[in-house]
Motif scaffolding. Structure first.
Motif, PDB file in Angstrom:
ATOM      1  N   PHE A  49      43.935  -9.622  63.567  1.00  0.00           N
ATOM      2  CA  PHE A  49      42.735  -8.782  63.488  1.00  0.00           C
ATOM      3  C   PHE A  49      43.002  -7.554  64.350  1.00  0.00           C
ATOM      4  N   TYR A  50      42.915  -6.384  63.761  1.00  0.00           N
ATOM      5  CA  TYR A  50      43.182  -5.176  64.518  1.00  0.00           C
ATOM      6  C   TYR A  50      42.425  -3.993  63.928  1.00  0.00           C
ATOM      7  N   LEU A  51      42.403  -2.896  64.692  1.00  0.00           N
ATOM      8  CA  LEU A  51      41.623  -1.710  64.350  1.00  0.00           C
ATOM      9  C   LEU A  51      42.525  -0.481  64.432  1.00  0.00           C
ATOM     10  N   PRO A  52      43.442  -0.297  63.474  1.00  0.00           N
ATOM     11  CA  PRO A  52      44.398   0.809  63.600  1.00  0.00           C
ATOM     12  C   PRO A  52      43.833   2.185  63.272  1.00  0.00           C
ATOM     13  N   TYR A  53      42.786   2.258  62.476  1.00  0.00           N
ATOM     14  CA  TYR A  53      42.211   3.546  62.095  1.00  0.00           C
ATOM     15  C   TYR A  53      40.735   3.548  62.443  1.00  0.00           C
ATOM     16  N   GLY A  54      40.351   4.520  63.184  1.00  0.00           N
ATOM     17  CA  GLY A  54      38.961   4.689  63.542  1.00  0.00           C
ATOM     18  C   GLY A  54      38.846   5.999  64.291  1.00  0.00           C
ATOM     19  N   SER A  55      37.716   6.608  64.186  1.00  0.00           N
ATOM     20  CA  SER A  55      37.547   7.884  64.836  1.00  0.00           C
ATOM     21  C   SER A  55      36.065   8.112  65.065  1.00  0.00           C
ATOM     22  N   GLY A  56      35.777   8.922  66.046  1.00  0.00           N
ATOM     23  CA  GLY A  56      34.393   9.266  66.290  1.00  0.00           C
ATOM     24  C   GLY A  56      34.285  10.587  67.018  1.00  0.00           C
ATOM     25  N   ILE A  57      33.293  11.364  66.654  1.00  0.00           N
ATOM     26  CA  ILE A  57      32.999  12.637  67.307  1.00  0.00           C
ATOM     27  C   ILE A  57      31.488  12.677  67.523  1.00  0.00           C
ATOM     28  N   LEU A  58      31.090  13.070  68.712  1.00  0.00           N
ATOM     29  CA  LEU A  58      29.674  13.281  69.001  1.00  0.00           C
ATOM     30  C   LEU A  58      29.579  14.505  69.898  1.00  0.00           C
ATOM     31  N   TRP A  59      29.053  15.597  69.354  1.00  0.00           N
ATOM     32  CA  TRP A  59      28.894  16.824  70.130  1.00  0.00           C
ATOM     33  C   TRP A  59      27.644  16.679  70.981  1.00  0.00           C
ATOM     34  N   GLN A  60      27.808  16.801  72.293  1.00  0.00           N
ATOM     35  CA  GLN A  60      26.684  16.628  73.225  1.00  0.00           C
ATOM     36  C   GLN A  60      25.619  17.708  73.047  1.00  0.00           C
ATOM     37  N   ASN A  61      26.023  18.951  72.836  1.00  0.00           N
ATOM     38  CA  ASN A  61      25.078  20.056  72.634  1.00  0.00           C
ATOM     39  C   ASN A  61      25.102  20.462  71.162  1.00  0.00           C
ATOM     40  N   ALA A  62      24.825  19.522  70.295  1.00  0.00           N
ATOM     41  CA  ALA A  62      24.954  19.751  68.857  1.00  0.00           C
ATOM     42  C   ALA A  62      24.042  20.858  68.354  1.00  0.00           C
ATOM     43  N   ASP A  63      22.882  21.077  69.002  1.00  0.00           N
ATOM     44  CA  ASP A  63      21.950  22.103  68.540  1.00  0.00           C
ATOM     45  C   ASP A  63      22.485  23.521  68.726  1.00  0.00           C
ATOM     46  N   SER A  64      23.419  23.707  69.660  1.00  0.00           N
ATOM     47  CA  SER A  64      23.960  25.041  69.889  1.00  0.00           C
ATOM     48  C   SER A  64      25.444  25.145  69.525  1.00  0.00           C
ATOM     49  N   TYR A  65      26.044  24.059  69.109  1.00  0.00           N
ATOM     50  CA  TYR A  65      27.462  24.030  68.745  1.00  0.00           C
ATOM     51  C   TYR A  65      27.685  24.878  67.492  1.00  0.00           C
TER      52      TYR A  65
END
Length: 191
Positions: free
Chosen positions: A4-20
């Motif tokens: 059991f493994y997790l070779p592909y995964g990604s995540g992005i979360l912009w902290q100031n998304a309203d002004s990004y």
């Protein structure tokens, strides 16, 4: 065996998304893949071992972005004219199957060489697209953004691995290399 493994995964979360500045492309993104891999290995001789397996891959994806043009960042519902900017959230799930194979050679005592292959895995996501529009958006424009369903196709790439190791009692020294064929992942397109 069972892996059991997790070779592909990604995540992005912009902290100031309203002004990004890139918020019309992405504010939040998440890809999760879970590989469950049953395998069988056989020792054909003192020199050769082989293994084959299958990868069962449930996956999930999520994208949130501000409605607007992705090429120039122009927002469809700017805060200067509307109560808030409109957003879309797209989420879905998929299930894919892939194959694995490997060979290990023992050419001289304590020296092992191995090669392995993991096949590409096609993931056909299906899910929901939910729009959050400003309450003061014109009804004619708001009608063009109904919640609905959508699809997204991703091909996780082929992977080739090579390794060499020296096993001397409690000490093992190894070197390995991996080639991932990222050309299968040229673009991310949803419908």
């Amino acid at each position: 065996g069972l892996g059991f493994y997790l070779p592909y995964g990604s995540g992005i979360l912009w902290q100031n998304a309203d002004s990004y500045v890139g918020r019309t492309v992405v504010q939040e993104l998440e890809l999760r893949t879970y590989f469950l891999t049953p395998a069988i290995a056989l020792k054909l001789s003192d020199m050769v071992s082989v293994a084959v397996g299958v990868s069962l891959v449930p996956a999930s994806a999520y994208l949130k972005r501000t409605l607007g043009a992705s090429d120039n960042g122009q927002v469809l519902f700017p805060r200067s004219q509307y109560q808030k900017e409109g957003t879309v959230e797209i989420s879905g799930s998929a299930f894919g199957v892939g194959a694995n194979a490997g060979v290990q050679l023992t050419l001289v005592d304590n020296l092992k060489i191995g090669v392995a292959f993991r096949s590409a895995i096609d993931l056909a996501f299906t899910g929901d697209a939910n729009f959050d529009l400003p309450s003061d958006a014109p009804a004619g424009i708001a009608a063009s953004f109904p919640d609905g369903t959508g699809t997204l196709d991703i091909t996780l790439p082929h992977t080739f691995m090579f390794g060499i190791g020296w096993d001397q009692g409690p000490l093992t020294v190894e070197a390995s290399s991996q080639l991932t064929m990222w050309n299968s992942y040229k673009e991310l397109r949803s419908e």
